[in-house]
Design a protein around this motif. Sequence first.
Motif, PDB file in Angstrom:
ATOM      1  N   ILE A  36       0.721  -0.984   0.009  1.00 45.95           N
ATOM      2  CA  ILE A  36      -0.665   0.014   0.007  1.00 45.95           C
ATOM      3  C   ILE A  36       1.050   1.316  -0.015  1.00 45.95           C
ATOM      4  N   SER A  37       0.689   1.684  -0.613  1.00 43.31           N
ATOM      5  CA  SER A  37       1.616   3.568  -0.773  1.00 43.31           C
ATOM      6  C   SER A  37       1.277   4.476  -0.399  1.00 43.31           C
ATOM      7  N   ALA A  38       1.742   5.066  -0.282  1.00 45.94           N
ATOM      8  CA  ALA A  38       1.286   6.609  -0.214  1.00 45.94           C
ATOM      9  C   ALA A  38       1.331   7.717  -1.185  1.00 45.94           C
ATOM     10  N   THR A  62      -0.316  11.159  -1.692  1.00 46.61           N
ATOM     11  CA  THR A  62      -0.751  12.719  -1.784  1.00 46.61           C
ATOM     12  C   THR A  62      -1.884  13.350  -2.507  1.00 46.61           C
ATOM     13  N   ARG A  63      -2.094  12.385  -3.734  1.00 46.62           N
ATOM     14  CA  ARG A  63      -3.397  12.316  -4.386  1.00 46.62           C
ATOM     15  C   ARG A  63      -4.856  12.309  -3.352  1.00 46.62           C
ATOM     16  N   THR A  64      -6.227  12.567  -3.788  1.00 47.01           N
ATOM     17  CA  THR A  64      -7.493  12.359  -3.142  1.00 47.01           C
ATOM     18  C   THR A  64      -8.176  10.969  -3.368  1.00 47.01           C
ATOM     19  N   ALA A  65      -9.275  10.343  -2.752  1.00 45.27           N
ATOM     20  CA  ALA A  65      -9.265   9.208  -2.796  1.00 45.27           C
ATOM     21  C   ALA A  65      -9.737   9.018  -4.242  1.00 45.27           C
ATOM     22  N   ARG A  66     -10.569   8.404  -5.064  1.00 53.38           N
ATOM     23  CA  ARG A  66     -11.509   8.183  -5.968  1.00 53.38           C
ATOM     24  C   ARG A  66     -12.457   7.352  -5.560  1.00 53.38           C
ATOM     25  N   GLY A  67     -14.032   7.602  -5.844  1.00 53.23           N
ATOM     26  CA  GLY A  67     -15.356   7.130  -5.909  1.00 53.23           C
ATOM     27  C   GLY A  67     -14.519   4.965  -5.358  1.00 53.23           C
ATOM     28  N   ASP A  78      -6.494   1.218  -0.613  1.00 49.20           N
ATOM     29  CA  ASP A  78      -5.983   1.089  -1.559  1.00 49.20           C
ATOM     30  C   ASP A  78      -4.363   1.930  -1.324  1.00 49.20           C
ATOM     31  N   TYR A  79      -4.769   3.048  -0.953  1.00 45.22           N
ATOM     32  CA  TYR A  79      -3.292   3.424  -0.965  1.00 45.22           C
ATOM     33  C   TYR A  79      -3.357   4.520   0.700  1.00 45.22           C
ATOM     34  N   TYR A  80      -2.530   4.855   1.367  1.00 41.36           N
ATOM     35  CA  TYR A  80      -2.468   5.764   2.661  1.00 41.36           C
ATOM     36  C   TYR A  80      -2.134   7.075   2.262  1.00 41.36           C
ATOM     37  N   ILE A 135      11.278   4.155   0.760  1.00 45.97           N
ATOM     38  CA  ILE A 135      12.204   3.297  -0.099  1.00 45.97           C
ATOM     39  C   ILE A 135      12.633   4.076  -1.016  1.00 45.97           C
ATOM     40  N   GLU A 136      10.716   4.480  -1.968  1.00 43.18           N
ATOM     41  CA  GLU A 136      11.167   5.171  -3.232  1.00 43.18           C
ATOM     42  C   GLU A 136       9.580   5.742  -3.142  1.00 43.18           C
ATOM     43  N   PHE A 137       9.898   7.482  -3.732  1.00 47.04           N
ATOM     44  CA  PHE A 137       9.085   8.097  -4.054  1.00 47.04           C
ATOM     45  C   PHE A 137       8.811   8.743  -5.244  1.00 47.04           C
ATOM     46  N   PHE A 171       2.379  13.220  -5.038  1.00 48.15           N
ATOM     47  CA  PHE A 171       3.161  12.430  -5.067  1.00 48.15           C
ATOM     48  C   PHE A 171       2.513  11.278  -4.511  1.00 48.15           C
ATOM     49  N   TYR A 172       3.546  10.082  -5.266  1.00 50.78           N
ATOM     50  CA  TYR A 172       3.368   8.798  -4.482  1.00 50.78           C
ATOM     51  C   TYR A 172       4.811   8.301  -3.697  1.00 50.78           C
ATOM     52  N   GLY A 173       4.612   6.698  -3.365  1.00 50.90           N
ATOM     53  CA  GLY A 173       5.559   6.270  -2.577  1.00 50.90           C
ATOM     54  C   GLY A 173       5.889   5.502  -1.992  1.00 50.90           C
TER      55      GLY A 173
END
Length: 192
Positions: A35-37, A39-44, A51-53, A70-72, A80-82
């Motif tokens: 599960i990645s982190a 900063t986008r908003t959650a989709r329906g 799905d994400y943090y 580990i990577e972003f 951002f995703y990481g």
Amino acid sequence: MEGKLIIFSAPSGAGKTTIVRHLLSKHAEKISFSISASTRTARGGEVNGKDYYFISKGEFLHRIAKKEFIEFEEVYSGTFYGTLRSEVDRIWATGKHVIFDIDVEGGLHLKRKFADRALAVFVQPPSLGVLEQRLRGRDTDTEEKLRERIAKAEKELGYANRFDVILNNDDLSKACAEAEKLMLDFLSGEKN
Ligand code: ADP
Ligand code: 5GP
């Protein structure tokens, strides 16, 4: 058991989430989703912590400073995703391998870092036109976001041959079966 990494990367819309979900539904005893982190908003329908943090940009930057990733990547401008180190360690501690749905740069980054512990698969759409159709069909992005994803896809398709394997995703059930074979061969230590 040494924990391994199964990485699925592709331009947005190529089908990696669909393929990864298929593998998870069949092999939940062997693999678990990283599960990645983001900063986008959650989709329906998307769930925080599943799905994400979903975290704020401020928190993301704070975690970068604390070297928790580990990577972003700033995959799209301002978003951002990481992959959190704690996430991968958490999964390995349960005795499972980690499966990733991650952008092309991030996938190559993990492959460089983990080398033979990782299988890096590039999911190839039949064409850029089909990719656009799939993104439009998914109906999750504004026209502006869609354009951004398609523009990025053109560049990403050029990175396919840097991966361990290219998986064609034209017929979905064939692609899922092929992905399953690649994964199981890799986990059992056979060369692919
Ligand atoms: P990604 O995770 O790579 O962004 P998705 O898995 O969300 O892509 O797939 C994008 C859209 O295309 C989804 O609506 C999905 O149902 C659809 N799709 C995926 N693979 C195929 C395929 N082989 N044929 C037709 N549609 C597909
Ligand atoms: P989406 O917004 O469609 O969920 O994801 C956009 C892109 O970000 C996809 O290509 C997805 O695979 C990628 N992505 C998701 N998580 C991560 C991550 O942890 N790191 C990187 N580098 N990319 C990620």
